[in-house]
Design an enzyme around this catalytic site. Sequence first.
Site, PDB file in Angstrom:
ATOM      1  N   ASP A   1       3.392  10.589   5.849  1.00 40.66           N
ATOM      2  CA  ASP A   1       4.145   9.465   6.409  1.00 40.66           C
ATOM      3  C   ASP A   1       4.227   8.443   5.265  1.00 40.66           C
ATOM      4  OD1 ASP A   1       5.156   8.426   9.237  1.00 40.66           O
ATOM      5  OD2 ASP A   1       4.195   6.704   8.310  1.00 40.66           O
TER       6      ASP A   1
ATOM      7  N   LYS B   1      -1.587  10.258  15.215  1.00 39.49           N
ATOM      8  CA  LYS B   1      -1.187   9.549  13.995  1.00 39.49           C
ATOM      9  C   LYS B   1      -2.465   9.040  13.348  1.00 39.49           C
ATOM     10  CE  LYS B   1       2.585   8.528  11.813  1.00 39.49           C
ATOM     11  NZ  LYS B   1       3.907   9.181  11.847  1.00 39.49           N
TER      12      LYS B   1
HETATM   13  P1  NDP Z   1       7.812   6.673   2.057  1.00 35.75           P
HETATM   14  O1  NDP Z   1       6.514   6.061   1.735  1.00 35.75           O
HETATM   15  O2  NDP Z   1       8.226   7.916   1.364  1.00 35.75           O
HETATM   16  O3  NDP Z   1       9.000   5.616   1.880  1.00 35.75           O
HETATM   17  C1  NDP Z   1       9.007   4.405   2.524  1.00 35.75           C
HETATM   18  C2  NDP Z   1      10.182   3.610   2.000  1.00 35.75           C
HETATM   19  O4  NDP Z   1      10.326   2.419   2.770  1.00 35.75           O
HETATM   20  C3  NDP Z   1      10.003   3.160   0.553  1.00 35.75           C
HETATM   21  O5  NDP Z   1      11.251   3.059  -0.063  1.00 35.75           O
HETATM   22  C4  NDP Z   1       9.364   1.794   0.725  1.00 35.75           C
HETATM   23  O6  NDP Z   1       9.553   0.932  -0.394  1.00 35.75           O
HETATM   24  C5  NDP Z   1      10.091   1.279   1.933  1.00 35.75           C
HETATM   25  N1  NDP Z   1       9.254   0.333   2.673  1.00 35.75           N
HETATM   26  C6  NDP Z   1       8.039   0.589   3.213  1.00 35.75           C
HETATM   27  N2  NDP Z   1       7.538  -0.509   3.802  1.00 35.75           N
HETATM   28  C7  NDP Z   1       8.488  -1.466   3.614  1.00 35.75           C
HETATM   29  C8  NDP Z   1       8.568  -2.823   3.982  1.00 35.75           C
HETATM   30  N3  NDP Z   1       7.577  -3.423   4.655  1.00 35.75           N
HETATM   31  N4  NDP Z   1       9.691  -3.510   3.636  1.00 35.75           N
HETATM   32  C9  NDP Z   1      10.696  -2.902   2.950  1.00 35.75           C
HETATM   33  N5  NDP Z   1      10.660  -1.607   2.575  1.00 35.75           N
HETATM   34  C10 NDP Z   1       9.577  -0.914   2.902  1.00 35.75           C
HETATM   35  O7  NDP Z   1       7.778   6.912   3.647  1.00 35.75           O
HETATM   36  P2  NDP Z   1       8.682   7.861   4.539  1.00 35.75           P
HETATM   37  O8  NDP Z   1      10.055   7.927   3.982  1.00 35.75           O
HETATM   38  O9  NDP Z   1       7.926   9.110   4.781  1.00 35.75           O
HETATM   39  O10 NDP Z   1       8.706   7.068   5.918  1.00 35.75           O
HETATM   40  C11 NDP Z   1       9.694   6.082   6.223  1.00 35.75           C
HETATM   41  C12 NDP Z   1       9.746   5.878   7.720  1.00 35.75           C
HETATM   42  O11 NDP Z   1      10.098   7.122   8.358  1.00 35.75           O
HETATM   43  C13 NDP Z   1       8.453   5.447   8.383  1.00 35.75           C
HETATM   44  O12 NDP Z   1       8.760   4.652   9.503  1.00 35.75           O
HETATM   45  C14 NDP Z   1       7.853   6.758   8.876  1.00 35.75           C
HETATM   46  O13 NDP Z   1       6.940   6.569   9.925  1.00 35.75           O
HETATM   47  C15 NDP Z   1       9.105   7.462   9.344  1.00 35.75           C
HETATM   48  N6  NDP Z   1       9.053   8.917   9.454  1.00 35.75           N
HETATM   49  C16 NDP Z   1       8.641   9.691   8.410  1.00 35.75           C
HETATM   50  C17 NDP Z   1       8.649  11.067   8.538  1.00 35.75           C
HETATM   51  C18 NDP Z   1       8.294  11.962   7.410  1.00 35.75           C
HETATM   52  O14 NDP Z   1       8.423  13.183   7.576  1.00 35.75           O
HETATM   53  N7  NDP Z   1       7.888  11.465   6.268  1.00 35.75           N
HETATM   54  C19 NDP Z   1       9.044  11.720   9.803  1.00 35.75           C
HETATM   55  C20 NDP Z   1       9.548  10.804  10.803  1.00 35.75           C
HETATM   56  C21 NDP Z   1       9.520   9.463  10.612  1.00 35.75           C
HETATM   57  P3  NDP Z   1       8.353   0.802  -1.474  1.00 35.75           P
HETATM   58  O15 NDP Z   1       8.265   2.122  -2.141  1.00 35.75           O
HETATM   59  O16 NDP Z   1       8.809  -0.312  -2.357  1.00 35.75           O
HETATM   60  O17 NDP Z   1       7.136   0.452  -0.678  1.00 35.75           O
HETATM   61  O1  2IT Z   2       6.571  10.271  12.201  1.00 31.91           O
HETATM   62  C1  2IT Z   2       6.606  11.509  12.011  1.00 31.91           C
HETATM   63  O2  2IT Z   2       7.143  12.273  12.825  1.00 31.91           O
HETATM   64  C2  2IT Z   2       5.995  12.044  10.794  1.00 31.91           C
HETATM   65  N1  2IT Z   2       5.490  11.278   9.975  1.00 31.91           N
HETATM   66  C3  2IT Z   2       5.935  13.524  10.557  1.00 31.91           C
HETATM   67  C4  2IT Z   2       4.806  14.136  11.314  1.00 31.91           C
HETATM   68  C5  2IT Z   2       4.540  15.582  11.031  1.00 31.91           C
HETATM   69  O3  2IT Z   2       3.526  16.055  11.560  1.00 31.91           O
HETATM   70  O4  2IT Z   2       5.286  16.239  10.320  1.00 31.91           O
END
Ligand code: NDP
Ligand code: 2IT
Length: 448
Positions: A169, A129
Site C-alpha cells: 500500500d 490492513k
Molecule cells: P504509493 O506509495 O505508491 O504512492 C502514493 C502516491 O500518493 C505518491 O505519489 C505520493 O507522493 C502521493 N501521496 C501520498 N500521500 C500524499 C499526501 N498526503 N498528499 C499528496 N500526495 C500524497 O501508494 P499507492 O499508489 O500504492 O497507493 C495510493 C492509494 O491507492 C492509497 O490510498 C492506497 O490505499 C490505495 N490503493 C492501493 C492499492 C495497491 O495495490 N497499491 C490497491 C488499492 C488501493 P509522495 O511520493 O511525494 O509521497
Molecule cells: O487497498 C488495497 O486494496 C490494497 N492496498 C491492496 C491489498 C492487497 O492485498 O493486494
Amino acid sequence: MFSNQLDLDDFMHGLVKRNPNEPDFHQAVQEVAESVIPFINRHPKYVKERILERMTEPDRIILFRVCWEDDEGHIRVNRGCRVQFNNAIGPYKGGLRFSPTLTLDTLKFLGFEQTFKNSLTTLPLGAAKGGADFNPKGKSDREVMRFCQSFMTELHKHIGAHTDIPAGDIGVGSREISYMFGQYKRLENQFQGVLTGKGLEFGGSLIRKEATGYGTVFFTEELLKKHNQELAGKRCVVSGSGNVALYAAQKIMQQGGYVVALSDSSGSIHVPEGLSREQMDWLIDLKENRRGRINEFAEHFHCQFNPETSVWQYPCQAAFACATQNELQLEDAKTLIKNGCMVVAEGANMPATLEASHCLREAGVLFAPAKAANAGGVAVSGLEMSQNSMRLSWSIEELEDRLHTIMRKIHEQCVEHGREGDYIDYVKGANIAGFKKVANAMLAYGVV
Ligand code: NDP
Ligand code: 2IT
C-alpha cells in the site's frame, strides 16, 4: 430496547461513542451506513442479528513495537499494527502502509473498506490492513531492510497463507515486500504465498504491479459505456504518481485518453496536450527506479510545475483520484463541476470527502467509488494466491483477461444493487453488494 429497524443517526452516535477520535473510521462507516441501513431495514434478519454492529467491530487488532538500528548505529523505535477486520468469506487480506502519519484510525477505516471491496471481487477474500509509522523516504536500502525484518519478526506470528496475507500500500512496494518475504521464509522455514506483490522470481504474479491502476480504468470504461460514453479522447487528471496513479495513467493513454496532470506530495505537473508515451515511460522510471520527485519531470521536459499539489484545478473531463484519503474536498468537487468534468474515479481509498462525493453525485457527475474502482489490485493479489497454491504462473494475457472480467462483474453488481429508476448510484450499489455476501456468511455462522 432492540428495535427491528436501524436508525442512521442512532447507529452512528453509538459508533462514534465506542470509537472516539477516529474521524476517518467514522467517515468510512457513515458512507456505508447511509446506503446499507435502508437495505437492512427491508431485511429485518440483518437488524435482528446485529450484523452491521458486528461488521463495524474488527475481529482483532495487533499492536507491536518495532526496533531497528539506523546506519549511524542509533536505535529507532516504531509502532507496527495489523487490524484483522473480518474473515467471514476468506482469510484476512489487505495491504501494509508505511507512513510517518499512520494512525490506528486510518488502519481501521482501511480495514473496514477492505471488507466490502474484497467481497465485491467475487473471490474468497477476508479483510485486514496494517502497517507502521515508519517513513521509508530518505532511508537507505539497508535501513529499510532492517526495519522490514524487524517488523516481520513480530508480524509472522499472526499471518499465514491460510490466515492472513498482507500486500503493499502507500510506502510499501516490491522492495519492502521482498525484504519481508525473505524474513518470513527464514523464520518459518516455509516457502508459502504469505504475501502478495512478490517478485516474479519468487512467486509473484504478472500484472499485480499494474492491477490497481488498470482495474480502475477498466471499471471507469464500463461505467462510461453504460452511459453511452467512452474514455478515448477525454482529458484526464490523475492525482499521485505512485503505484496506482502511474498505471492508471498508463492505461488511460493505452485506451486513447489524454493524461494532462499528475502529482506527488511536493507538487503537480500540467501538460495540457497530454503526456506522450515517452514521457510516461520516463516518469515510471523516475518514480519506480530512481525514487525521484515530480518536479524533476517538469525540469527534464520543460513543462509546468506547480508547488500546489491539487490536480483538480486543471480543466478535465475525467478525474482519477489515486494518491490518498480526503485529497478531493468540496471546493475541488465544485471546481471539477465548473470545468465540465463528467466522471470521477477513486483509485485511492476514500480520496473524496463525504461532502465532495455528495456534491459530485448531486451535480450528475458519474462517480466510481473506491471499493469498486480500485478492487483490481486485491483481485490480482487473489489470483497470485491461486497461482501460488497451484504452483504455476499464468500469462499476462490470461491475467489481464481475468482482471477485466472481474472489473466487469464488479460493475454489474454495482448496477444491480444501485439502480434507482434510470439512475445508478454506484456508491449504494457497491456498498449493498459488498455487504450482502459477508453478511450472509456471518448469518450462516450463527452468533460469532
Ligand atoms: P504509493 O506509495 O505508491 O504512492 C502514493 C502516491 O500518493 C505518491 O505519489 C505520493 O507522493 C502521493 N501521496 C501520498 N500521500 C500524499 C499526501 N498526503 N498528499 C499528496 N500526495 C500524497 O501508494 P499507492 O499508489 O500504492 O497507493 C495510493 C492509494 O491507492 C492509497 O490510498 C492506497 O490505499 C490505495 N490503493 C492501493 C492499492 C495497491 O495495490 N497499491 C490497491 C488499492 C488501493 P509522495 O511520493 O511525494 O509521497
Ligand atoms: O487497498 C488495497 O486494496 C490494497 N492496498 C491492496 C491489498 C492487497 O492485498 O493486494
